[in-house]
Motif scaffolding. Structure first.
Motif: not given
Length: 444
Positions: A28, A99-102
């Motif tokens: 990603s 939702e998966e963004w860090t």
């Protein structure tokens, strides 16, 4: 710094983009980096030097980045998923679900936004979203969020963060811009000045620190208010002539009896200092990443120049003293790169409240160190470019401009000496708290 289809110029990319294994990055992250390299490279980085020379970015640049989805990535992670879904946004660049963004994704974006080596053009796009919107997300009540967040997140309106004043830079507790309740009780009446406000002339609103507690109230008298700027009676704005980061729109803003609805109070009266300090953590991390990339651009540009520039019958790279200069800067640059990546990873694994407490001081230290590294790398580049590095046009114009950005790296977001002191004070505070807790536990 030129693009090449052959081997990468040494020091031109962080190790993970030069084929080195890393524990931090997955597919990603690579998809995001590729998407950023294509979009940001085409729409920003290839023009950045010309825009900074002209001291202005195109009027439609922000809308271009909004339409491409490349403004929201400047928000702190985790993203406001509920709000993004409400306005119809489900994915970030590279197809990453919100939702998966860090914080690691955010670091990659910040790095790519600074790949031109100049802080001004990217700052013209990101500063309001990165630093002005988070207080609304984290501290505003639902009514205030409902009124302003949709247009901000969709890029229909812009805000800026307005903290500093002519007599109160890093000393936030000393701000004097007042917000007094009107006689009718419906408004705050704002009077005072704000200085060095990035994006100030571009923004529709200011997320602003004001004094509601009266003279002598110190930090406890500071609140945060969402203040209209565009076409607002009593507001006057002008650009400031600064040494570097010219295109970011550094501004001076005056407020003369500006009436702001009391409903525009962010959070609670008297808690503005806490909001400002917590907001600084993302600001300093975001800035650290960009500064580290600027240092990389400066040093790799010098490396490339030294391979071809001849003096005394051989290239500069064949001179031991030149290699020594490059080596010293390369060591501190790669150490800073590793530190930034480690920070981003830690932030991606910790809840915000815990990260603010454990990493606040270290984030300040990382930002301060980034400025020191940039100073060393930019100075090295200018010296190795010689007369070309002292000239605003020609072969050395990029490193000359990067060197003018150095004070803007070491002062905003908390000046260097203040951050160095803050880092140690917070380390001591956290240590004493842990020591007290350990002693308490041993008595049980």
């Amino acid at each position: 710094m030129s693009e090449s289809k052959g081997p990468l110029m040494p020091l031109s990319e962080p190790p993970w983009l030069n084929g080195a294994p890393s524990p931090y990055y997955d597919d990603s992250h690579r998809k995001l980096q590729a998407a950023c390299r294509e979009f940001i490279g085409h729409n920003l980085n290839r023009h950045a030097l010309d825009w900074e020379t002209a001291e202005e970015v195109p009027a439609d640049l922000y809308s271009t980045f909004v339409e491409g989805g490349f403004v929201l990535p400047s928000l702190p992670a985790p993203l406001p998923v509920e709000w993004l879904h409400r306005v119809g946004i489900t994915h970030m660049p590279g197809g990453i679900p919100v939702e998966e963004w860090t914080s690691v994704h955010g670091m990659i974006y910040a790095d790519e936004m600074s790949r031109a080596g100049l802080a001004g053009p990217s700052g013209a796009i990101t500063t309001g979203m990165a630093f002005g919107v988070p207080p609304l997300l984290h501290y505003a009540n639902r009514q205030l969020q409902d009124k302003y967040l949709p247009d901000l997140l969709l890029g229909k309106t812009r805000t800026c963060i307005a903290i500093t004043e002519p007599e109160a830079g890093s000393d936030v507790a000393n701000i004097t811009t007042s917000a007094e309740v009107s006689k009718c009780g419906k408004y705050y009446v704002v009077n005072g000045t704000k200085k060095w406000i990035t994006n100030g002339v571009m923004a529709d609103y200011a997320t602003m620190a004001v004094r509601t507690g009266g003279e002598g109230s110190g930090a406890r008298g500071i609140s945060m208010l969402y203040v209209p700027l565009k076409d607002k009676k009593g507001v006057s704005r002008r650009r400031l002539k600064v040494a570097g980061q010219i295109t970011a729109g550094t501004s001076f803003i005056e407020f003369d009896d500006v009436y702001v609805p009391r409903e525009n109070l962010i959070g609670k009266e008297g808690e503005g200092m806490k909001y400002v300090m917590n907001n600084f953590n993302h600001e300093r991390m975001f800035i650290s990443v960009g500064i580290t990339r600027q240092a990389r651009v400066a040093l790799s540009s010098a490396f490339e120049y030294c391979l071809k520039r001849e003096a005394f019958g051989k290239t500069l790279m064949d001179q031991p003293v030149v290699r020594h200069r490059l080596a010293k800067c390369a060591a501190i640059l790669e150490a800073q790169q590793t530190w930034v990546e480690s920070f981003a990873y830690q932030l991606s694994k910790l809840p915000k409240t815990q990260a603010d407490k454990q990493l606040g001081g270290l984030t300040a230290l990382c930002k301060a160190n980034a400025g020191i590294v940039l100073d060393e790398c930019a100075r090295c580049a200018v010296l190795l470019f010689g007369g070309n590095g002292y000239t605003r046009t020609g072969q050395g114009e990029l490193v000359e401009k990067i060197y003018r950005d150095v004070p803007g790296a070491r002062i905003p977001g908390g000046s260097e000496d203040v951050l160095l002191d803050l880092a140690i004070r917070q380390m001591v505070k956290n240590f004493r708290e842990k020591t007290a807790m350990a002693k308490g536990a041993s008595r049980l």
